[in-house]
Scaffold this motif. Structure first.
Motif, short mmCIF file in Angstrom:
data_model
loop_
_atom_site.label_atom_id
_atom_site.label_comp_id
_atom_site.label_asym_id
_atom_site.label_seq_id
_atom_site.Cartn_x
_atom_site.Cartn_y
_atom_site.Cartn_z
N ASP A 1 0.83 -1.21 0.00
CA ASP A 1 0.00 0.00 0.00
C ASP A 1 0.86 1.26 0.00
N ALA A 2 2.06 1.16 0.54
CA ALA A 2 2.99 2.29 0.57
C ALA A 2 4.40 1.77 0.79
N VAL A 3 5.36 2.61 0.39
CA VAL A 3 6.78 2.31 0.62
C VAL A 3 7.36 3.43 1.46
N VAL A 4 8.06 3.08 2.52
CA VAL A 4 8.70 4.08 3.38
C VAL A 4 10.20 3.91 3.34
N PHE A 5 10.92 5.03 3.51
CA PHE A 5 12.37 5.04 3.37
C PHE A 5 13.00 5.57 4.66
N PRO A 6 13.29 4.71 5.64
CA PRO A 6 13.93 5.16 6.88
C PRO A 6 15.38 5.56 6.63
N GLU A 7 15.87 6.46 7.48
CA GLU A 7 17.26 6.90 7.36
C GLU A 7 18.13 6.46 8.52
N ASN A 8 17.51 5.96 9.59
CA ASN A 8 18.28 5.51 10.75
C ASN A 8 17.42 4.57 11.59
N THR A 9 18.02 4.02 12.63
CA THR A 9 17.32 3.05 13.47
C THR A 9 16.13 3.68 14.20
N ASP A 10 16.26 4.91 14.64
CA ASP A 10 15.14 5.57 15.32
C ASP A 10 13.94 5.70 14.39
N ASP A 11 14.20 5.99 13.10
CA ASP A 11 13.11 6.01 12.12
C ASP A 11 12.39 4.67 12.09
N VAL A 12 13.18 3.61 11.99
CA VAL A 12 12.60 2.27 11.91
C VAL A 12 11.76 1.98 13.15
N SER A 13 12.30 2.33 14.29
CA SER A 13 11.58 2.09 15.55
C SER A 13 10.23 2.79 15.56
N GLN A 14 10.22 4.06 15.16
CA GLN A 14 8.96 4.80 15.16
C GLN A 14 7.97 4.24 14.14
N ILE A 15 8.48 3.86 12.98
CA ILE A 15 7.61 3.30 11.94
C ILE A 15 6.98 2.00 12.41
N VAL A 16 7.81 1.12 12.95
CA VAL A 16 7.31 -0.18 13.40
C VAL A 16 6.32 0.00 14.55
#
Length: 459
Positions: A41-56
């Motif tokens: 449904d969408a593609v997201v592009f994290p730039e660091n681990t904190d991004d990934v944590s918030q997304i998840v």
């Protein structure tokens, strides 16, 4: 809570790093084999681990599926978002974080590819050894427990990872393992996550082993009149304790594919491609010992080289086996499948696999890292041709049952993903219930790559 509600929250967090365009979604729904096109449904592009944590964390709150994406080269559909949701593209997390020369390790982000890593290491005298045919991402290689041509000497991903940083299903950041070469401390979470195909956590950082570039390297090709002679040469070589760096089997059909795709002119007979690493004296001794064994099985036309450019060309051709197999069936998709058996049963497995494809009227290549009993079959397939699709599925089923009957596994390298989920019970029996319990405990909302490994999906 829905996928759409999650996307609204993620858009506020990420801005233009959340993409819903048809073109980008379509790209992330493609695969190298015959599975149906499955865009997220969408593609997201994290730039660091904190991004990934918030997304998840947000995806977990909204019960939105999330699937990690590296280079998209996996062969069992592991990266396909079969239940929709968000694809987490790691292309912006592709840095070498720190090279630990004296410890022979390096810490990297998951989106870095193996070729990018070895380019970075070029002036250090060190190299990263695991080399699946594709230029896969390091994170994806860990998630699928990848292997490659050098596994017989240097091991698989499972042997070459010391530590991981992982985002769990609720967004918690954990670290598993250390920079030390061994430990007796607690459960081995590192190896639980290696090969879990993104179903237990999202890998955001890896510390992997490096090796010194050998002083001398020598490669050779030779061919045989029968596939049995080629395989028996491999078996005796391994049993004799010769420390091969690479030993690859190609059947006559695979050689035909290389001739078509790479414009080589190899005799269309079963071949072995081999390589030796070490000091000049040890390489010469290993090569002589291998030559003596191969001669017992009537090997022909030995061609040796120690020139870097010639060795590179040889293994570049080998690494393009997927595309060479496709060249034999123009316009078709390719089903690329692998099994692994005890080396003592290797000849039986390879011969029976070849007979099965011929009996079913299929064009199948065979190529393998046969030094550890692992081989691959590549079959051209038109998913719209119901009869051909049924025969290909029958071949795959026969191959998996053969591997289990011979005491092996339905996959030594590609992983389970979608294509081999239905064989899990046959291979693991009651242990599958324990695997399901681990999944339920670590991902109770089933947001991490749902639909992979366990369900009996018929594709």
């Amino acid at each position: 809570m829905t996928i759409q509600s999650a996307l609204k929250v993620l858009e506020r967090l990420l801005g233009d790093r959340l993409v819903t365009s048809d073109a980008v979604r379509a790209q992330h729904g493609e695969n190298e084999t015959y599975f149906p096109h499955t865009p997220p449904d969408a593609v997201v592009f994290p730039e660091n681990t904190d991004d990934v944590s918030q997304i998840v964390k947000l995806c977990n709150t909204h019960a939105c599926p999330i699937v990690a994406y590296g280079a998209g080269t996996c062969l069992e559909g592991q990266h396909l978002p079969v239940q929709g949701g968000v694809t987490l593209d790691f292309s912006k997390m592709n840095k070498v974080l720190e090279v630990h020369d004296e410890d022979l390790t390096v810490t990297v982000q998951p989106g870095l590819t193996r070729e990018e890593l070895n380019t970075h290491l070029r002036d250090t005298g060190l190299f990263f050894s695991v080399d699946p045919g594709a230029n896969a991402s390091i994170g994806g290689m860990a998630a699928t427990r990848a292997s490659g041509t050098t596994a017989v000497r240097y091991g698989t991903m499972s042997d070459n990872i010391l530590a991981l940083e992982v985002v769990t299903a609720d967004g918690t950041i954990i670290r598993t393992g250390t920079g030390a070469r061994k430990t007796s401390s607690g459960y081995d979470l590192t190896h639980l996550l290696i090969g879990s195909e993104g179903t237990l956590g999202i890998i955001t950082e890896l510390t992997v082993k490096l090796h010194g570039v050998p002083e001398a390297m020598s490669a050779a090709t030779c061919y045989f009149d029968s596939i049995e002679d080629a395989v028996n040469t491999v078996i005796l070589t391994i049993q004799s304790g010769i420390p091969m760096a690479r030993i690859e089997l190609l059947d006559d059909v695979m050689v035909r594919g290389f001739n078509a795709y790479s414009k080589s002119d190899l005799p269309e007979k079963p071949h072995l491609f081999v390589e030796f690493h070490g000091s000049p004296a040890s390489v010469a001794e290993q090569a002589e010992s291998f030559g003596d064994i191969a001669a017992e099985f009537s090997a022909q036309a030995f061609s040796w080289t120690s020139k870097a450019e010639e060795r590179t060309a040889l293994w570049s051709m080998r690494h393009k086996a997927h595309y060479a197999s496709r060249a034999l069936s123009p316009g078709k998709h390719l089903m690329s499948t692998d099994v692994c058996v005890p080396i003592s049963r290797l000849a039986e497995a390879v011969v029976e696999a070849k007979e099965s494809s011929q009996r079913l009227g299929l064009t199948s290549t065979i190529v393998g890292h046969v030094g550890d009993g692992n081989f691959h079959c590549g079959i051209g397939i038109d998913p719209e041709d119901a009869d051909e699709l049924a025969r290909v599925k029958e071949f795959s089923d026969n191959l998996c049952k053969l591997a289990l009957r011979l005491g092996g596994t339905v996959t030594g390298e590609h992983g389970i993903g979608l294509g081999k989920a239905k064989y899990m019970e046959a291979e693991h029996g009651p242990a599958v219930a324990y695997m399901r319990a681990v999944k339920a405990a670590l991902d109770p909302n089933n947001i991490l790559n749902p639909g992979k490994i366990f369900p009996a999906v018929d594709l």
